[in-house]
Design an enzyme around this catalytic site. Structure first.
Site, PDB file in Angstrom:
ATOM      1  CE1 TYR A 111      -0.703   6.517  -2.123  1.00 38.38           C
ATOM      2  CE2 TYR A 111       1.735   5.538  -3.023  1.00 38.38           C
ATOM      3  CZ  TYR A 111       1.399   6.525  -2.575  1.00 38.38           C
ATOM      4  OH  TYR A 111       1.157   7.885  -2.575  1.00 38.38           O
ATOM      5  CD  GLU A 199      -1.767   9.605  -2.970  1.00 36.22           C
ATOM      6  OE1 GLU A 199      -0.653   9.866  -1.903  1.00 36.22           O
ATOM      7  OE2 GLU A 199      -2.972  10.552  -2.904  1.00 36.22           O
TER       8      GLU A 199
END
Length: 389
Positions: A111, A199
């Site tokens: 991530y 993101e």
């Protein structure tokens, strides 16, 4: 402003961030044509629903296809389907386009995210070994797995910070330079495009040793869009609440909520306090609506129209502090707008500030059925009682 995944990948790829090959499709025929390129030599491709929400995979919006027939079948299944995820709310969002993307052999999922951290007044780079999982879940379950670096705007993301994150993620030392290039490219895209959030989830390391943004989500600072006409052109009005779109046309700050009391306030801080007071009084706001410090009659009329277009609204609370604009001028605007729109629910008005007595007198002599209040808690209580009949 939010954009679709395929658009986000177009933005970040310009800054050297590696993304999979892909094509957007609006029909099954377009999807089949795109798949021909990605299914050569026994490859696979992914059919991904394009909506402004996360959690698409869990909702059935991401399909792995091994043949052209699979691609066509999945595309037919997804187009027109309403996906309900944890970010769409119970109403969900209709899929009107799909992304056909080349598959890859995944070795690891990570991530990577960037946000503006108001406490430090810097861009925070967040990374985690828990890729493919909502970062909120990781924060709740294993907060120690979220790594952070705060970037000095004078220097930008320096290689040392990116290497520190790469090593902390356990990325093989042979791939650290690729990871640094990836993070630097994403940071440069974030700053140059005036993003408020970026993101990559998941960021994948392939078996071949490539580092790829398998998914991408970007939000932009609306106040900076005048500098980015190309990005502003990516806005998809079909993905936004129609009332919020209408509000933006009149320079009104509006967010739809689920309550029954329509709010019209000048100033974001006062608007938040008004909503809190409504909740404290046992009610629920139907919206956040800030008309700004210098609202004119046209904007006030547009605001009333927005409130009246919401069938959930059972009462309206107008809470205005006359600072830049005098209360008598505000009262004139409220009266004129209320007559033009034809408000069919109880209207509670609280005015304070410059020329407040003149403003209250105008409201009293208007002939309209207006419930007045002097204090904010009093106004909230009256609005809650009115909404409950």
């Amino acid at each position: 402003m939010n954009i679709h995944e395929y658009q986000a990948k177009q933005v970040i790829s310009k800054f050297g961030v590696t993304v999979p090959r892909s094509k957007i499709a609006f029909t099954p025929a377009e999807a089949e044509e795109a798949a021909k390129e990605f299914l050569k030599d026994g490859g696979v491709c992914v059919v991904k629903a394009q909506i402004h929400a996360g959690g698409r995979g869990k909702a059935g919006g991401v399909k792995l296809a091994r043949t052209k027939d699979d691609v066509v079948s999945f595309t037919k299944e997804l187009l027109g389907k309403v996906l309900v995820t944890h970010q769409t709310g119970p109403a969900g969002k209709e899929v009107k386009k799909v992304l056909i993307e080349e598959g890859c052999q995944i070795a690891r999922e990570l991530y990577l995210g960037l946000v503006v951290d108001r406490a430090t007044q810097r861009v925070a780079v967040m990374a985690s070994s828990e890729g493919g999982v909502e970062i909120e879940e990781v924060a709740a379950r294993s907060p120690e797995k979220i790594l952070k670096e705060y970037v000095d705007p004078a220097t930008g993301l320096i290689p040392f910070q990116a290497r520190k994150l790469a090593f902390a993620l356990g990325i093989d030392k042979s791939l650290v330079n690729k990871a640094v290039k990836f993070m630097t490219g994403l940071y440069n895209a974030f700053v140059a495009s005036d993003c408020s959030m970026a993101e990559i989830n998941p960021l994948v390391i392939t078996k071949a040793g490539d580092i790829i943004a398998l998914d991408a989500k970007i939000a932009f600072d609306d106040n900076a869009l005048f500098r980015h006409k190309d990005i502003e052109g990516m806005r998809d009005l079909d993905e936004e609440d129609p009332k919020e779109v209408e509000a933006s046309r009149h320079n009104l700050n509006y967010v739809a909520l689920d309550g029954s009391i329509g709010c019209m306030v000048n100033g974001a801080g006062l608007a938040m306090a008004t909503m809190d007071m409504i909740k404290l009084s046992g009610g629920a706001p139907a919206n956040f609506l800030d008309v700004g410090g210098g609202a004119n009659k046209e904007q006030v009329t547009a605001a009333f129209n927005l409130l009246m277009s919401d069938p959930k609204v059972k009462a309206v609370l107008v809470n205005i502090f006359g600072g830049i604009m005098r209360c008598d001028i505000i009262a004139d605007g409220i009266i004129a707008a209320a007559k033009d729109v034809g408000i069919k629910v109880p209207l509670v008005v609280r005015l304070q500030g410059t020329n407040v007595e003149q403003g209250r007198k105008l409201l009293a002599e208007s002939g309209l059925n207006i419930i007045t209040a002097e204090k904010m808690d009093e106004a909230a209580e009256k609005a809650v009682r009115a909404a409950k009949g």
